[in-house]
Design an enzyme around this catalytic site. Structure first.
Site, mmCIF file in Angstrom:
data_model
loop_
_atom_site.group_PDB
_atom_site.id
_atom_site.type_symbol
_atom_site.label_atom_id
_atom_site.label_comp_id
_atom_site.label_asym_id
_atom_site.label_seq_id
_atom_site.Cartn_x
_atom_site.Cartn_y
_atom_site.Cartn_z
ATOM 1 C CD1 TRP A 105 -2.170 -2.069 1.658
ATOM 2 C CD2 TRP A 105 -2.901 -1.250 -0.316
ATOM 3 N NE1 TRP A 105 -3.050 -3.243 1.036
ATOM 4 C CE2 TRP A 105 -4.106 -2.192 0.172
ATOM 5 C CE3 TRP A 105 -3.034 -0.601 -1.236
ATOM 6 C CZ2 TRP A 105 -4.412 -2.368 -1.190
ATOM 7 C CZ3 TRP A 105 -4.139 -0.771 -2.164
ATOM 8 C CH2 TRP A 105 -5.085 -2.007 -2.027
ATOM 9 C CG ASP A 174 -3.138 3.951 4.440
ATOM 10 O OD1 ASP A 174 -3.769 4.349 5.013
ATOM 11 O OD2 ASP A 174 -2.879 3.095 3.075
ATOM 12 C CE LYS A 198 -9.306 -1.514 3.915
ATOM 13 N NZ LYS A 198 -9.051 -3.046 3.657
HETATM 14 N N1 PMP Z 1 -4.330 1.691 2.265
HETATM 15 C C1 PMP Z 1 -4.120 0.893 3.202
HETATM 16 C C2 PMP Z 1 -3.337 0.310 4.554
HETATM 17 C C3 PMP Z 1 -5.944 -0.273 2.634
HETATM 18 O O1 PMP Z 1 -5.566 -1.861 3.234
HETATM 19 C C4 PMP Z 1 -6.398 -0.301 1.509
HETATM 20 C C5 PMP Z 1 -7.146 -1.319 0.758
HETATM 21 N N2 PMP Z 1 -6.999 -2.559 1.463
HETATM 22 C C6 PMP Z 1 -6.300 1.183 0.519
HETATM 23 C C7 PMP Z 1 -5.167 1.677 1.503
HETATM 24 C C8 PMP Z 1 -6.999 1.051 -0.557
HETATM 25 O O2 PMP Z 1 -8.075 1.561 -0.203
HETATM 26 P P1 PMP Z 1 -9.382 1.677 -1.262
HETATM 27 O O3 PMP Z 1 -9.354 0.240 -2.023
HETATM 28 O O4 PMP Z 1 -10.157 2.207 0.333
HETATM 29 O O5 PMP Z 1 -8.972 2.497 -1.952
#
Ligand code: PMP
Length: 367
Positions: A105, A174, A198
């Site tokens: 990520w 994040d 989440k």
């Molecule tokens: N950052 C993290 C730590 C994630 O776990 C995720 C999605 N699993 C994202 C960003 C991306 O998020 P989104 O699918 O809401 O764009």
């Protein structure tokens, strides 16, 4: 039918039953308005109450200082991969940002940021995301506009147990997959963002917490819906926000408060994840966790069966038997394989205990 279903999804993930029941109860008639929250104008007094209460509750839960704005945006975590550089690269003339990449990520965020400025990876790309290089080895640029990291790498199960020191450079984090699961000193951050699906609600809304003095530096090509200044100037109501998702988020905040706040979430997270990690540790190699002990995630526990090489056939059997027994979504992310148990705030301690019992029995049958 009495069958116990436990949802270990990495996201969208389990919501507290009480939140769903509350939403169900007022689905057709929200607090005597005669309509559903979904049908309320985002400019109505009724919706104002909802969004203001959600913000107030979050501020209480996280002790957010007054010089921080709270935004409820769309576009998910991925939207913020773009919004962060679009808003913050220009904080310093060099348009450079430091990225600490300990998983997919943060790596994706760094890749996106390259479109908008110069990205400095503070250490070379890792071959495997199973550890966090020691901060003494990081090559931080004092002229960076910001330093970026991901507090919990959802796919690899790597979680920071400390806040990186940036010597005054604004820190961007994040927290999509561990927000409100532990205390954070918000004043140490420039920006915190998190998708809701989440730990704090359903998909559709992305939380952004930003220090006021970092607002107003957006690039001239920044899309208006991602412009922190425009969004904060309009209390997240520049355009139609994800109203229902904001409502559900508020209910989750209330639920966390009722449970005993972030303190309780933190204690539960340690209890739940320790149950699984202890079983893995005591399994004499039947189960393995590839992540260094020092940065194992309390939220997403990655597990492999078999050593030294994982036994993929046995993992497949594990997942099939788990699904049959009502333990859902235990499959690891498609990029890494194996097993992953996500133990977000809404997953109860007794549910983690059930998982450990199932894992113990599976091990006894198959070792
Ligand atoms: N950052 C993290 C730590 C994630 O776990 C995720 C999605 N699993 C994202 C960003 C991306 O998020 P989104 O699918 O809401 O764009």
């Amino acid at each position: 039918n009495g069958r116990r279903i436990i949802n270990f999804s990495a996201g969208p993930a389990k919501l507290p039953e009480a939140v769903l029941e509350h939403a169900q109860k007022e689905l057709l008639n929200h607090q005597d308005t005669g309509v559903s929250v979904m049908e309320l104008s985002h400019r109505s007094a009724d919706f104002s109450r909802i969004i203001n209460r959600s913000e107030k509750c979050l501020r209480d839960l996280l002790n957010i200082p007054d010089n921080y704005k709270v935004l409820f945006l769309q576009g998910g975590g991925t939207g913020q991969f773009s919004a962060v550089p679009l808003n913050l690269m220009g904080l310093k003339p060099g348009k450079t940002a430091d990225y600490i990449c300990c998983g997919s990520w943060s790596a994706k965020a760094a890749q996106e940021a390259e479109k908008f400025g110069k990205v400095n990876l503070v250490f070379p790309k890792m071959k495997k995301y199973t550890s966090i290089p020691d901060p003494s080895t990081w090559n931080l640029n004092p002229e960076a506009s910001y330093v970026y990291y991901c507090a919990n790498e959802t796919i690899h199960g790597v979680e920071f147990q400390y806040v990186p020191e940036t010597n005054g450079v604004p820190l961007v984090c994040d927290m999509s997959s561990n927000i409100l699961s532990r205390h954070v000193d918000v004043s140490k951050y420039g920006v915190i963002f998190a998708g809701a699906q989440k730990n704090i609600g359903c998909a559709g809304v992305t939380l952004v917490i930003i220090r006021e003095d970092l607002i107003g530096f957006a690039s001239e090509v920044c899309p208006v819906i991602f412009d922190y200044k425009i969004q904060s100037g309009n209390n997240s109501l520049y355009n139609t926000p994800p109203t229902y998702s904001i409502y559900i988020m508020g209910l989750v905040f209330d639920w966390i408060q009722e449970q005993g706040g972030v303190d309780r979430m933190d204690k539960n997270a340690v209890t739940k994840s320790s149950l699984v990690y202890d079983l893995v540790r005591n399994s004499q190699g039947f189960y393995n966790c590839p992540v260094d002990e020092s940065c194992r995630s309390r939220m997403n526990v990655p597990i492999r069966i078999g050593s030294p090489e994982p036994d993929e056939a046995l993992e497949k059997q594990f997942l099939e038997e788990a699904t049959k027994a009502g333990y859902l979504q235990l499959k690891g992310h498609r990029s890494v394989g194996g097993i992953r148990a996500s133990l977000y705030n809404a997953v109860r301690v007794d549910e983690a205990q059930h998982l450990v019992e199932f894992m113990t029995q599976f091990m006894e049958r198959n070792r």
